[in-house]
Scaffold this active site. Sequence first.
Site, PDB file in Angstrom:
ATOM      1  N   ILE A  65      24.797  43.054  46.239  1.00 28.54           N
ATOM      2  CA  ILE A  65      26.238  43.089  46.515  1.00 28.54           C
ATOM      3  C   ILE A  65      26.794  44.465  46.168  1.00 28.54           C
ATOM      4  CG2 ILE A  65      28.451  41.956  46.082  1.00 28.54           C
ATOM      5  CD1 ILE A  65      26.760  39.637  44.774  1.00 28.54           C
ATOM      6  N   CYS A  66      27.533  45.043  47.100  1.00 28.40           N
ATOM      7  CA  CYS A  66      28.326  46.234  46.785  1.00 28.40           C
ATOM      8  C   CYS A  66      29.681  46.064  47.471  1.00 28.40           C
ATOM      9  CB  CYS A  66      27.605  47.528  47.177  1.00 28.40           C
ATOM     10  SG  CYS A  66      27.262  47.737  48.924  1.00 28.40           S
ATOM     11  N   GLY A  67      30.437  47.130  47.636  1.00 28.23           N
ATOM     12  CA  GLY A  67      31.771  46.971  48.204  1.00 28.23           C
ATOM     13  C   GLY A  67      31.728  46.452  49.631  1.00 28.23           C
ATOM     14  N   ALA A 109      31.557  42.704  48.797  1.00 30.87           N
ATOM     15  CA  ALA A 109      32.568  42.006  47.998  1.00 30.87           C
ATOM     16  C   ALA A 109      33.986  42.380  48.396  1.00 30.87           C
ATOM     17  CB  ALA A 109      32.339  42.317  46.515  1.00 30.87           C
TER      18      ALA A 109
END
Length: 150
Positions: A65-67, A109
């Site tokens: 998960i990242c931006g 996210a």
Amino acid sequence: MRIAVGADHAGYELKAEILSLLEELGHSYRDFGAHKKDPGDDYPDFGAPVARAVAKGEFDLGILICGTGVGMCILANKVRGIRAALCHDTFSARSSREDDDANILCLGARVMGVELAKEIVKTWLSATFSGADRYQRRVKKVMGLEERPA
Ligand code: RB5
């Protein structure tokens, strides 16, 4: 299943939600961090260990998960043996397992809400590679790219 999970600062809160979900679903997991929210951290520092651990067979699947999910997906697909899929809908999530035999799910996210992300994870984990001839042939062609110089 054994799931490796990692996130940078942008995915930190969503990672906590996903870890709770994995517990609820009865999966075992390892949290590769980030273990604190530091806006100065870099997604490769969490994504690479997850991708390598999945590629080595230490875990069945991985979730990154990242931006946006984009950086994690680019990174994970550079590790030999990884087929990472960036999914922001349940149809792609299911198809990425059934058709493409994805072994890492990437999530953004900052792109979607927590409830949708949880649905995507549930869908992805419950789907399996169909093994149909045409999909096996396509996955084999994709993985063959790792053996050849550009
Ligand atoms: C971090 O600000 C952000 O760039 C990262 O989480 C990710 O979206 C990269 O693809």
